[in-house]
Design a protein around this motif. Sequence first.
Motif, PDB file in Angstrom:
ATOM      1  N   THR B 136       0.848  -1.200   0.000  1.00 51.49           N
ATOM      2  CA  THR B 136       0.000   0.000   0.000  1.00 51.49           C
ATOM      3  C   THR B 136       0.882   1.248   0.000  1.00 51.49           C
ATOM      4  OG1 THR B 136      -1.401  -1.285   1.488  1.00 51.49           O
ATOM      5  CG2 THR B 136      -2.052   0.975   1.090  1.00 51.49           C
ATOM      6  N   LEU B 137       1.952   1.184   0.790  1.00 51.62           N
ATOM      7  CA  LEU B 137       2.887   2.315   0.830  1.00 51.62           C
ATOM      8  C   LEU B 137       3.499   2.558  -0.556  1.00 51.62           C
ATOM      9  CD1 LEU B 137       4.362   4.452   2.551  1.00 51.62           C
ATOM     10  CD2 LEU B 137       6.124   2.750   2.999  1.00 51.62           C
ATOM     11  N   ALA B 191      -1.043   4.050   5.503  1.00 48.41           N
ATOM     12  CA  ALA B 191      -0.475   2.807   4.952  1.00 48.41           C
ATOM     13  C   ALA B 191       0.517   2.182   5.933  1.00 48.41           C
ATOM     14  CB  ALA B 191       0.214   3.089   3.620  1.00 48.41           C
ATOM     15  N   PHE B 197      -5.831  -2.432   2.517  1.00 47.34           N
ATOM     16  CA  PHE B 197      -5.765  -1.438   1.430  1.00 47.34           C
ATOM     17  C   PHE B 197      -6.797  -0.325   1.649  1.00 47.34           C
ATOM     18  CE2 PHE B 197      -7.163   0.261  -2.673  1.00 47.34           C
ATOM     19  CZ  PHE B 197      -5.959   0.713  -3.166  1.00 47.34           C
ATOM     20  N   ILE B 200      -6.170   3.424   2.906  1.00 43.99           N
ATOM     21  CA  ILE B 200      -5.800   4.634   2.123  1.00 43.99           C
ATOM     22  C   ILE B 200      -6.949   5.105   1.229  1.00 43.99           C
ATOM     23  CG2 ILE B 200      -3.309   4.216   2.144  1.00 43.99           C
ATOM     24  CD1 ILE B 200      -3.667   3.239  -0.823  1.00 43.99           C
ATOM     25  N   TRP B 204      -6.212   7.778  -1.855  1.00 42.69           N
ATOM     26  CA  TRP B 204      -5.532   7.403  -3.099  1.00 42.69           C
ATOM     27  C   TRP B 204      -6.289   7.940  -4.311  1.00 42.69           C
ATOM     28  CZ3 TRP B 204      -7.525   4.350  -7.038  1.00 42.69           C
ATOM     29  CH2 TRP B 204      -8.694   3.630  -6.746  1.00 42.69           C
TER      30      TRP B 204
END
Lengths: 204, 228
Positions: B136-137, B191, B197, B200, B204
């Motif tokens: 995710t990062l 994240a 997921f 974020i 995002w």
Amino acid sequence: MPRFEATKLAKAFDGPPIFRDVSLEAERGLVAVTGRNGSGKSTLLKIFAGLMRPSRGSVALWRDGAKLPENDRAHEIGFASPELEFIDELTATENLSLLSRAAGRPAAARGIGELLDAFGLARPAHGRRVGEFSSGMKQRVRLAFSLLLDPPVLLWDEPYSNLDTHGIDAARTIMNARRETGLVILATNDRRDIEDADDEVSLS
Amino acid sequence: MKSPFPSQAVAVFLRDARRELRRRTTLAAVLFFAAAALILISFSLASVALPPGDRAKLNAGVLWILLFFSASSGLPRSFVREEESGTALALRKIARGEAVLAGKFLFNFLLFLAIAAVAVPLFCLLQTWSPANPWTLTIVLLLSGYGVSFVSTFLSAIVSRAGQKDILFVLTALPLLMPLLLPAVEATARAAADPAFAAIDPVWKVLLSYDGLATVGGMVLMRFVWEG
């Protein structure tokens, strides 16, 4: 064969115009742009090439009665000037090859080699970095760049700068061949070119 | 026959990439800046005791300061270098502005990713910080890095022919990039703290929208910037 047309051009920076009411209409042959230092010869050629906007007037290229769009015009006009520089870390061939690809008209390495040959740049130098070149060798690359897309109109600003007699002869041979099939406009004070020209634009 | 737009952009990218591979000045400068900042940050934050939640937020903010300023030492050079060395004239004569922007953006985006690939693992190691979900990062870094790289490249084109380039770049970049950097910090903190997921979401989408708008706006305006 496209027809080159410049109408009532004027250019001023911060002050009075350096030239005004400059017009030219030509299809083929040799045109000499003359004038003392600082009269605006290089500026006028940049305006012809689409690299600078005039303060007044317009430049156009006509083909079959239709005015070419600006993007197409850029590829129909070749340009060489002492102000042109190439990436020092790349070879002469790499510089020209990547520029032709960036223009969307990739030239074969062989074609670029022949172009550099025509201006008298020795074969071993094609693969050397431009940063190692003398000023005369760089001038040959500039002239080769102007022919990269095989344009019908050529603009050469002080084409013999830093060239030796062999280089000048090579440039003159190409210029005389190109003036038969298209238009060559020179910014020059070379007496031989001025006498030889079909037309003259004087900025004095 | 005329080659397609992506091929023209790749040619511009290859000019920059080959120059950098043979000279390595930009890469060396940004990596040196990142390394120096990383060491200073590690020493100054080592003795700060914070609850884990606050530590994640602090780390996210500091990480973005590190990435943004490291990138800022290299990204604005793309067009400025062309103007300063006189090589822009040949490019301007022959190539479309949009292809030049795309090629130079590609180079800058890869440069940003190279900085992130070195700085983020080192930052995590020195701060003994392990993000809950590295994937995710990574998505957050990709989306944010795209925006930072694109806007920096476009601004580089604008300031390259102006005086006082460096200060002009910083003054214009900060307000333009703030709407990207703030959600980027928030998404990075989330994240790092939450493996899902969904953590974020919807940040995002904000990052993706910014990237899309910046790309469309930059491409539409580039013709006017390039032709002057």
